[in-house]
Design an enzyme around this catalytic site. Structure first.
Site, PDB file in Angstrom:
ATOM      1  N   SER A  82       0.857  -1.194   0.000  1.00  0.00           N
ATOM      2  CA  SER A  82       0.000   0.000   0.000  1.00  0.00           C
ATOM      3  C   SER A  82       0.889   1.238   0.000  1.00  0.00           C
ATOM      4  CB  SER A  82      -0.847  -0.007   1.276  1.00  0.00           C
ATOM      5  OG  SER A  82      -1.477   1.242   1.471  1.00  0.00           O
ATOM      6  N   TYR A 107      -2.281  -1.177  10.538  1.00  0.00           N
ATOM      7  CA  TYR A 107      -2.216  -1.464   9.098  1.00  0.00           C
ATOM      8  C   TYR A 107      -0.917  -0.919   8.498  1.00  0.00           C
ATOM      9  CZ  TYR A 107      -3.595  -1.607   4.172  1.00  0.00           C
ATOM     10  OH  TYR A 107      -3.630  -1.845   2.820  1.00  0.00           O
TER      11      TYR A 107
HETATM   12  N1  LIG Z   1      -8.804  -1.396  -1.025  1.00  0.00           N
HETATM   13  C1  LIG Z   1      -7.859  -0.494  -0.772  1.00  0.00           C
HETATM   14  O1  LIG Z   1      -8.147   0.719  -0.609  1.00  0.00           O
HETATM   15  C2  LIG Z   1      -6.402  -0.917  -0.709  1.00  0.00           C
HETATM   16  C3  LIG Z   1      -5.425   0.105  -0.772  1.00  0.00           C
HETATM   17  C4  LIG Z   1      -4.081  -0.258  -0.704  1.00  0.00           C
HETATM   18  C5  LIG Z   1      -3.735  -1.589  -0.588  1.00  0.00           C
HETATM   19  N2  LIG Z   1      -4.691  -2.563  -0.528  1.00  0.00           N
HETATM   20  C6  LIG Z   1      -4.276  -3.949  -0.363  1.00  0.00           C
HETATM   21  O2  LIG Z   1      -4.759  -4.725  -1.451  1.00  0.00           O
HETATM   22  C7  LIG Z   1      -4.937  -6.084  -1.036  1.00  0.00           C
HETATM   23  C8  LIG Z   1      -6.293  -6.576  -1.517  1.00  0.00           C
HETATM   24  O3  LIG Z   1      -7.302  -5.785  -0.905  1.00  0.00           O
HETATM   25  P1  LIG Z   1      -8.726  -5.515  -1.593  1.00  0.00           P
HETATM   26  O4  LIG Z   1      -8.882  -4.040  -1.695  1.00  0.00           O
HETATM   27  O5  LIG Z   1      -8.915  -6.325  -2.795  1.00  0.00           O
HETATM   28  O6  LIG Z   1      -9.677  -5.979  -0.385  1.00  0.00           O
HETATM   29  P2  LIG Z   1     -10.848  -7.081  -0.316  1.00  0.00           P
HETATM   30  O7  LIG Z   1     -11.804  -6.930  -1.433  1.00  0.00           O
HETATM   31  O8  LIG Z   1     -11.380  -6.983   1.086  1.00  0.00           O
HETATM   32  O9  LIG Z   1     -10.083  -8.461  -0.508  1.00  0.00           O
HETATM   33  C9  LIG Z   1      -9.285  -9.014   0.510  1.00  0.00           C
HETATM   34  C10 LIG Z   1      -9.040 -10.469   0.174  1.00  0.00           C
HETATM   35  O10 LIG Z   1      -8.208 -11.032   1.210  1.00  0.00           O
HETATM   36  C11 LIG Z   1      -8.801 -12.248   1.646  1.00  0.00           C
HETATM   37  N3  LIG Z   1      -8.487 -12.500   3.044  1.00  0.00           N
HETATM   38  C12 LIG Z   1      -8.603 -11.651   4.100  1.00  0.00           C
HETATM   39  N4  LIG Z   1      -8.283 -12.278   5.244  1.00  0.00           N
HETATM   40  C13 LIG Z   1      -7.952 -13.556   4.907  1.00  0.00           C
HETATM   41  C14 LIG Z   1      -7.553 -14.700   5.643  1.00  0.00           C
HETATM   42  N5  LIG Z   1      -7.414 -14.670   6.991  1.00  0.00           N
HETATM   43  N6  LIG Z   1      -7.309 -15.866   4.977  1.00  0.00           N
HETATM   44  C15 LIG Z   1      -7.442 -15.912   3.626  1.00  0.00           C
HETATM   45  N7  LIG Z   1      -7.817 -14.857   2.864  1.00  0.00           N
HETATM   46  C16 LIG Z   1      -8.080 -13.693   3.505  1.00  0.00           C
HETATM   47  C17 LIG Z   1     -10.305 -12.067   1.442  1.00  0.00           C
HETATM   48  O11 LIG Z   1     -10.927 -13.330   1.257  1.00  0.00           O
HETATM   49  P3  LIG Z   1     -11.877 -14.085   2.305  1.00  0.00           P
HETATM   50  O12 LIG Z   1     -12.523 -13.045   3.167  1.00  0.00           O
HETATM   51  O13 LIG Z   1     -12.833 -14.855   1.443  1.00  0.00           O
HETATM   52  O14 LIG Z   1     -10.956 -14.976   3.059  1.00  0.00           O
HETATM   53  C18 LIG Z   1     -10.318 -11.287   0.118  1.00  0.00           C
HETATM   54  O15 LIG Z   1     -10.254 -12.173  -0.956  1.00  0.00           O
HETATM   55  C19 LIG Z   1      -4.731  -6.088   0.473  1.00  0.00           C
HETATM   56  O16 LIG Z   1      -3.459  -6.595   0.787  1.00  0.00           O
HETATM   57  C20 LIG Z   1      -4.833  -4.625   0.875  1.00  0.00           C
HETATM   58  O17 LIG Z   1      -4.075  -4.332   2.027  1.00  0.00           O
HETATM   59  C21 LIG Z   1      -6.018  -2.252  -0.596  1.00  0.00           C
END
Ligand SMILES: NC(=O)c1ccc[n+]([C@@H]2O[C@H](COP(=O)([O-])OP(=O)(O)OC[C@H]3O[C@@H](n4cnc5c(N)ncnc54)[C@H](OP(=O)(O)O)[C@@H]3O)[C@@H](O)[C@H]2O)c1
Length: 261
Positions: free
Chosen positions: A144, A157
């Protein structure tokens, strides 16, 4: 810094049940990758498999909690059994947490570090012997912009993403001799389920995130960086500005960010 083809790349995508991970799996499948997809929600993985099938690609789904060693081993084993090895590990699964550090207990920090740092690092440890046998291996750690510059009310985070940046930089140096690329991806706010599911999340943050980057655009940029053998990408103009202004003048950014909580 190898240029690599995505076609037939044997690839693990964690956190594939929603957001960036789901779109990454679709984008990689369009380029012909062979995929192991993983997350806890098995129904979402089944749905993704159907979508991938409609694109002419099958995928292996492994449902489980990424913090469990059994899941970590099963994910790598699935790639070895089905595809005969592993070329790319994409650590994308992650969770957020909001609110002042002083009001939280220890479990919030532990949970965030387990999912965002310890689990991907241990998955890398398990995957390394297979990656070392690959011709164009790569580890992609989805971090991030908050792993470059920390902000208020996201202390756990930010700590987890700073840890991932430091670890990735060290690992890149260690693995250079093996020809294993380590790509760190720094998205800005992205419109996914991330803020809806964040620990101690609130409606306001979830609503603001709806105007974030599209996960599809994020996925395309990540796949392009994988092809081009990049080591670090910051995905938005706002993210780049935050990082560079902070490097140029940290006291100025400290004053600015203290106003926005
Ligand atoms: N969205 C943002 O604003 C943002 C910004 C910067 C960086 N990021 C990073 O991008 C990445 C993806 O985030 P996203 O935005 O796509 O969020 P998201 O839609 O909430 O997806 C998160 C994914 O992680 C999985 N996950 C969470 N906890 C888990 C666990 N204990 N075991 C296995 N799987 C798990 C969830 O699947 P299940 O719940 O089905 O397990 C889901 O598939 C993350 O690393 C996040 O930190 C996001």
């Amino acid at each position: 810094m190898a240029f690599r083809k995505i076609a037939d790349l044997r690839t693990i995508v964690t956190g594939a049940s929603s957001g960036i991970g789901r779109e990454l799996a679709i984008e990689l499948a369009k380029h012909g990758a062979r995929l192991v997809i993983t997350a806890r929600r098995a129904d979402r993985l089944d749905d993704l498999r159907k979508t991938l099938k409609s694109l002419g690609r099958d995928a292996i789904a492994v449902a489980g909690d990424i913090v469990e060693p059994a899941t970590q081993n099963a994910i790598v084993a699935a790639s070895v059994q089905e595809f005969g090895g592993l070329d790319a590990l994409i650590n994308n699964a992650g969770i957020g947490a909001l609110g002042p550090f002083a009001l939280a207990d220890e479990s919030r920090l532990r949970q965030v570090m387990e999912v965002n740092f310890f689990a991907p690092v241990e998955l890398i440890r398990i995957a390394l012997p297979e990656l070392q046998k690959s011709r164009h291996p790569i580890i992609v750690n989805v971090s991030s912009v908050l792993g470059h510059r920390a902000v208020a009310n996201k202390s756990e985070y930010c700590a987890s993403k700073f840890a991932m940046h430091g670890f990735s930089d060290a690992l890149r140096c260690e693995l250079a001799g093996d020809g294993i690329d380590v790509l760190v991806v720094s998205p800005s706010t992205t419109s996914s389920e991330f803020f809806d599911r964040a620990i101690d999340g609130d409606d306001q943050s979830a609503a603001r995130a709806k105007d974030g980057m599209s996960p599809r655009v994020v996925a395309r940029k990540i796949v392009r960086a994988m092809r081009n053998g990049k080591h670090e990408i910051i995905l938005s103009f706002g993210g780049k500005s935050l990082v560079w202004l902070d490097r140029l003048c940290p006291p100025f950014m400290n004053r600015v960010l203290a106003r926005f909580r």
